[in-house]
Design a protein around this motif. Sequence first.
Motif, PDB file in Angstrom:
ATOM      1  N   HIS A  31       0.438  -1.596   0.213  1.00  0.00           N
ATOM      2  CA  HIS A  31       0.180   0.218   0.467  1.00  0.00           C
ATOM      3  C   HIS A  31       0.910   1.147  -0.131  1.00  0.00           C
ATOM      4  O   HIS A  31       0.779   2.271  -0.851  1.00  0.00           O
ATOM      5  N   PHE A  50      -4.348   3.479   2.512  1.00  0.00           N
ATOM      6  CA  PHE A  50      -4.516   1.460   2.013  1.00  0.00           C
ATOM      7  C   PHE A  50      -5.281   1.384   0.499  1.00  0.00           C
ATOM      8  O   PHE A  50      -6.744   1.934   0.335  1.00  0.00           O
ATOM      9  N   TYR A  52      -5.519  -0.698  -2.466  1.00  0.00           N
ATOM     10  CA  TYR A  52      -5.541  -1.850  -3.305  1.00  0.00           C
ATOM     11  C   TYR A  52      -5.176  -1.590  -5.009  1.00  0.00           C
ATOM     12  O   TYR A  52      -5.103  -0.971  -5.935  1.00  0.00           O
ATOM     13  N   CYS A  70      -9.805   3.974   2.379  1.00  0.00           N
ATOM     14  CA  CYS A  70      -8.845   2.511   1.846  1.00  0.00           C
ATOM     15  C   CYS A  70      -9.860   3.079   0.586  1.00  0.00           C
ATOM     16  O   CYS A  70     -11.473   3.141   0.536  1.00  0.00           O
TER      17      CYS A  70
END
Length: 180
Positions: A31, A50, A52, A70
């Motif tokens: 990350h 975070f 992806y 995220c």
Amino acid sequence: MKYFKFRGQLIRFLWNIVYLILFRPSPRIFHFWRCFLLNIFGARIEYPCFIYPTAKIWCPWNLSMKKLSCIGDNVIIYNVDKIKIGSLSTISQYSNLCTASHDYLDPSINFTPELPLITSPITIGDKVWITSDVFVAPGITINNGCVVLARSTVLSDLPAWKVVGGYPAKVIKDRILKRN
């Protein structure tokens, strides 16, 4: 209508190369690496966040994220305009945040195949959870603590500390946090 002048198109081209070679194939746990790459291209991402590797971010320079937020797998961040994501907020898999559309009411469309581009920023507050496969339209503000249920379509601003869902997303109930 052109989205960007030559310089902007060149930077997008370079970002797409970096995305394909360095961002997308990076291991899931890297990350920090993906945040670093995005920040190089002008994003304002506080660490730790975070992000992806299968997330698709169109313009890194139009993205800002606060700590511990995220962006999940296969999320589309189509940020022709600014997208701000607050701290402790999660954008879950397959969701789509879209800051641009076309002005289908413009009278010039009768004389040209291009529809004029219109953009509007998206703001997501702190402690928001956008669950799986949610579409967020241009110009939307999702206030602190809101939960948007799966497969919802957000077409208007959402109030704080509510659970919302449906097409278009409507308030279902209050979000009351449990105390231990």
